[in-house]
Design an enzyme around this catalytic site. Structure first.
Site, PDB file in Angstrom:
ATOM      1  CB  SER A 236      -0.871   0.014   1.251  1.00  0.00           C
ATOM      2  OG  SER A 236      -0.080   0.360   2.365  1.00  0.00           O
ATOM      3  CE  LYS A 237       0.653   7.590  -2.760  1.00  0.00           C
ATOM      4  NZ  LYS A 237       0.153   7.947  -4.018  1.00  0.00           N
ATOM      5  NE  ARG A 238      -0.014   2.604   6.757  1.00  0.00           N
ATOM      6  CZ  ARG A 238       0.523   1.504   7.242  1.00  0.00           C
ATOM      7  NH1 ARG A 238       1.683   1.535   7.836  1.00  0.00           N
ATOM      8  NH2 ARG A 238      -0.109   0.334   7.134  1.00  0.00           N
TER       9      ARG A 238
END
Ligand code: GLU
Length: 465
Positions: free
Chosen positions: A242-244
């Site tokens: 995911s982006k994080r």
């Protein structure tokens, strides 16, 4: 072995890091074998493909330094050829016209589902003689005649080994839709064949397609390519990226201050290895890259490792080049950069590089070379409030004019101040550091006094005295 490979992205978004890694593996593999690396833009999904996404892919690859040996092939421009092959397969008795309409499929599927069944096409038009007149007045689709009986379709995969799928698991899938558009499955095979692709290195999500693709290759009498399906990348938390936890487009990593050569090294090591070597530059990668080095299990994103690798390549870069690369980050932070800043900063660059893992950190750490008046943090203010601080600053200001630009040198200045005040380095150093940089987190004092130069040194001490 003659090698031609391709990276075949669908232009529906940005160039994701997984895509960047696939491109890179193909590139190194081609270079290792003295072969060709090609780019094919799979833009046949007209609703989802955009020109902006094509640009993002091409720019992302250019930044990453993974440049194809020929201009890109656009799949959409090859529809006539895909269509030709679908009809050729009918002529060869390897495919057939299916006169079932979309509505009929829909109705049958709904009925099956309402009975808790999964609908399968029952091959009802498979044996209809194509030389006879069309039995119904509807445009037909073209379906493959998947092999029947007890056999197996094999996929030779360099990562998984040889994997076989029983014929009865295969369906008569569509090659050309009733509206005349080729399916993805057909387009990929025809293009791979025409482009002379010998090896397909791509993400594991496409593994299931390889069986159907091989059925088409074989139906045309073509030799299927060797595959290497590369396991997925997981996020830092071990879950889906995911982006994080690491997912982002290649260009976002540029904007986060990573160098392309560091990204290449990091992406190479993400899913490919040669012993435990972490630092593998292009020359070495080209020398070493073979499909055997691709790991069998998913790899995990690791920012710490990326930072470590980036730091390594930042130290190798020429300072002038690195300055140009960090300039946009400096401007973003501090606005216009005065011409004398560059000279000053370059003198103190080694110390800054030592403390920075990305260009952003470098720009942050360079603040005291660039910004004036200098902002003071709490730590610096505290040091300057000490009783002996005034004496140190006073002595420094008396000493500074005694040295011309030529003789200006941090070590000499520091020694002179210690001699004049009788203070030790432990007392002199923090006060000067606070006055000169506004923060206690800054590089070696000797180096930075040299880098700042006599005028800037005096100016800064005057400000806090
Ligand atoms: N166009 C496909 C994708 O972007 C890749 C197809 C392939 O590599 O065979 O996922």
């Amino acid at each position: 072995m003659s090698v031609t490979v391709r990276f075949a992205p669908s232009p529906t978004g940005t160039l994701h890091i997984g895509g960047g890694r696939t491109a890179l593996f193909n590139y190194y593999f081609a270079k290792h074998h003295g072969g060709k690396y090609l780019l094919r833009i799979e833009d046949t999904d007209r609703e989802r493909s955009t020109p902006e996404a094509v640009d993002a892919i091409i720019n992302g690859l250019a930044w990453l330094g993974v440049v194809a040996d020929e201009p890109p092939v656009f799949q959409l421009q090859r529809i006539a050829r895909h269509t030709e092959i679908a009809h050729e397969l009918v002529k060869r008795g390897q495919a057939y016209y299916c006169y079932m309409t979309g509505e009929e499929i829909e109705t049958e599927r709904n009925t099956a589902e309402s009975e808790g069944q999964i609908w399968h096409y029952d091959r009802r038009w498979r044996d209809y003689d194509p030389t006879l007149p069309p039995p119904r007045n509807v445009p037909p689709a073209i379906r493959i005649k998947a092999p029947l009986g007890d056999g197996m379709v094999a996929v030779d995969d360099a990562v998984k080994g040889r994997v076989e799928l029983a014929f009865d698991q295969m369906d008569d899938f569509i090659l050309l839709r009733a509206d005349g558009t080729p399916t993805y499955m057909l387009a990929v095979v025809v293009d791979d064949h025409d482009m002379g692709i010998s090896h397909i290195i791509r993400g594991n999500e496409h593994f299931v397609n390889a069986f159907r693709q091989n059925v088409i290759h074989l139906a045309m009498g073509w030799t299927p390519p060797v595959y290497a399906h590369v396991p997925l990348i997981h996020g830092e938390d071990g879950k889906k990226l995911s982006k994080r936890t690491g997912a982002a487009s290649i260009e976002e990593y540029r904007d986060l201050g990573y160098l392309p050569e560091a990204m290449r090294n990091y992406l190479l090591r993400l899913g490919w290895s040669h012993g435990d070597e972490e630092i593998i530059d292009d020359g070495k990668a080209i020398e070493l890259f073979t499909l055997e080095g691709i790991g069998k299990s998913p790899s995990q994103w690791d920012f710490q490792k990326l930072n470590f690798i980036n730091h390594h390549y930042m130290k190798l870069r020429d300072n002038n080049e690195l300055y140009e690369l960090m300039k946009p980050f400096l401007q973003e932070r501090y606005g216009d950069i005065w011409p004398d800043v560059k000279e000053r900063l370059l003198k103190g660059f080694n110390g800054l590089k030592e403390r920075s893992q990305t260009l952003i950190q470098l720009a942050d750490n360079a603040r005291f070379y660039v910004q004036f008046p200098l902002p003071m943090d709490d730590g610096a203010r505290e040091k300057l409030a000490q009783p002996h601080a005034t004496n140190v600053l006073q002595a420094a200001l008396e000493i500074a004019p005694l040295f011309g630009t030529e003789e200006w040198d941090g070590k000499t200045i520091l020694t002179a101040i210690q001699e004049q005040t009788g203070f030790k380095m432990g007392q002199v150093g923090p006060v000067l550091r606070a006055a000169l940089t506004g923060t206690m987190q800054s590089p070696d004092l000797t180096e930075l006094i040299t880098a700042l130069g006599a005028d800037e040194f005096k100016k800064r001490l005057d400000m806090v005295r």
